[in-house]
Design an enzyme around this catalytic site. Structure first.
Site, mmCIF file in Angstrom:
data_model
loop_
_atom_site.group_PDB
_atom_site.id
_atom_site.type_symbol
_atom_site.label_atom_id
_atom_site.label_comp_id
_atom_site.label_asym_id
_atom_site.label_seq_id
_atom_site.Cartn_x
_atom_site.Cartn_y
_atom_site.Cartn_z
ATOM 1 N N HIS A 117 7.157 3.657 -0.051
ATOM 2 C CA HIS A 117 5.705 3.786 0.061
ATOM 3 C C HIS A 117 5.297 5.233 0.266
ATOM 4 O O HIS A 117 6.115 6.081 0.591
ATOM 5 C CB HIS A 117 5.140 2.909 1.195
ATOM 6 C CG HIS A 117 5.562 3.312 2.568
ATOM 7 N ND1 HIS A 117 6.575 2.695 3.241
ATOM 8 C CD2 HIS A 117 5.109 4.281 3.407
ATOM 9 C CE1 HIS A 117 6.726 3.255 4.432
ATOM 10 N NE2 HIS A 117 5.847 4.231 4.554
ATOM 11 N N ARG B 293 -3.362 8.935 5.704
ATOM 12 C CA ARG B 293 -4.217 8.724 6.874
ATOM 13 C C ARG B 293 -5.645 8.575 6.370
ATOM 14 O O ARG B 293 -6.104 9.379 5.551
ATOM 15 C CB ARG B 293 -4.099 9.903 7.830
ATOM 16 C CG ARG B 293 -2.774 9.945 8.537
ATOM 17 C CD ARG B 293 -2.708 11.099 9.549
ATOM 18 N NE ARG B 293 -1.437 11.053 10.244
ATOM 19 C CZ ARG B 293 -0.331 11.677 9.846
ATOM 20 N NH1 ARG B 293 -0.357 12.407 8.746
ATOM 21 N NH2 ARG B 293 0.782 11.567 10.519
ATOM 22 N N GLU C 230 0.768 2.992 2.097
ATOM 23 C CA GLU C 230 0.517 2.660 3.506
ATOM 24 C C GLU C 230 -0.727 3.416 3.936
ATOM 25 O O GLU C 230 -0.752 4.650 3.939
ATOM 26 C CB GLU C 230 1.703 3.095 4.365
ATOM 27 C CG GLU C 230 1.460 2.943 5.850
ATOM 28 C CD GLU C 230 2.557 3.593 6.683
ATOM 29 O OE1 GLU C 230 2.244 4.062 7.783
ATOM 30 O OE2 GLU C 230 3.727 3.625 6.227
ATOM 31 N N ASN D 244 -5.799 5.781 12.441
ATOM 32 C CA ASN D 244 -5.639 6.122 13.852
ATOM 33 C C ASN D 244 -6.990 5.894 14.535
ATOM 34 O O ASN D 244 -7.981 6.538 14.167
ATOM 35 C CB ASN D 244 -5.189 7.583 14.001
ATOM 36 C CG ASN D 244 -3.788 7.772 13.492
ATOM 37 O OD1 ASN D 244 -2.845 7.208 14.027
ATOM 38 N ND2 ASN D 244 -3.635 8.555 12.429
ATOM 39 N N HIS E 3 -1.720 14.292 -5.696
ATOM 40 C CA HIS E 3 -2.418 13.056 -6.025
ATOM 41 C C HIS E 3 -1.425 11.908 -6.159
ATOM 42 O O HIS E 3 -0.224 12.109 -6.233
ATOM 43 C CB HIS E 3 -3.205 13.213 -7.337
ATOM 44 C CG HIS E 3 -2.349 13.592 -8.503
ATOM 45 N ND1 HIS E 3 -2.153 14.903 -8.875
ATOM 46 C CD2 HIS E 3 -1.604 12.856 -9.354
ATOM 47 C CE1 HIS E 3 -1.334 14.946 -9.919
ATOM 48 N NE2 HIS E 3 -0.983 13.706 -10.228
ATOM 49 N N GLU F 254 -4.892 9.951 -9.864
ATOM 50 C CA GLU F 254 -4.877 10.219 -11.299
ATOM 51 C C GLU F 254 -4.640 8.917 -12.043
ATOM 52 O O GLU F 254 -3.764 8.131 -11.689
ATOM 53 C CB GLU F 254 -3.760 11.203 -11.644
ATOM 54 C CG GLU F 254 -3.689 11.519 -13.126
ATOM 55 C CD GLU F 254 -2.554 12.466 -13.481
ATOM 56 O OE1 GLU F 254 -2.668 13.127 -14.515
ATOM 57 O OE2 GLU F 254 -1.553 12.537 -12.719
#
Length: 143
Positions: free
Chosen positions: A5, A9, A56, A60, A74, A122
């Site tokens: 993965h 964030r 993922e 936070n 990207h 992209e």
């Protein structure tokens, strides 16, 4: 070894899930809150984690902005109909930051969209008349 993965964030988990799932057509594979660490992880993708790499999304708690920096590039997604895909993304409120067209110095057709956090995604036309496999694979590196 295989790629599992990529972690991003995110500022707002619901907005990000709406973009990746509703606009880009990914599925929410799993999501879990970690109260002790004050964060939530959500995994999205086009297939099961046992078969494909996923994204993922890390939220936070209480953090509403990040600096993206200048090293990140990207995420790339192959599509069968880049023009139709961009039109659908636009209709759903997505931000097309580069309209579909040939990549610089080549013929592979690419476009860019931006997620709600400013990350670039992209889109690469999987079959572009006149392009070679090597050129298609290199499109992301040279765009």
């Amino acid at each position: 070894m295989r790629l599992l993965h990529t972690m991003l964030r995110v500022n707002n988990l619901e907005e990000s899930l709406q973009f990746y799932c509703d606009i880009l057509g990914m599925k929410l594979i799993r999501q879990k809150d970690y109260p002790g660490g004050k964060f939530t992880l959500a995994f999205v993708g086009y297939g099961d984690e046992s078969d494909t790499a996923v994204i993922e999304l890390t939220y936070n708690w209480g953090v509403d902005s990040y600096e993206l920096g200048n090293a990140y590039g990207h995420i790339a997604i192959g599509v069968d109909d880049i023009y139709g895909t961009c039109e659908k993304i636009r209709e759903q409120g997505g931000n097309i930051s580069r309209e579909p067209g040939p990549m610089k110095h080549g013929s592979t057709v690419i476009a860019f969209v931006e997620d709600p956090n400013g990350y670039k995604v992209e889109l690469i036309q999987l079959v572009t008349q006149g392009s070679t496999e090597k050129e298609t694979a290199a499109a992301g590196a040279n765009s």
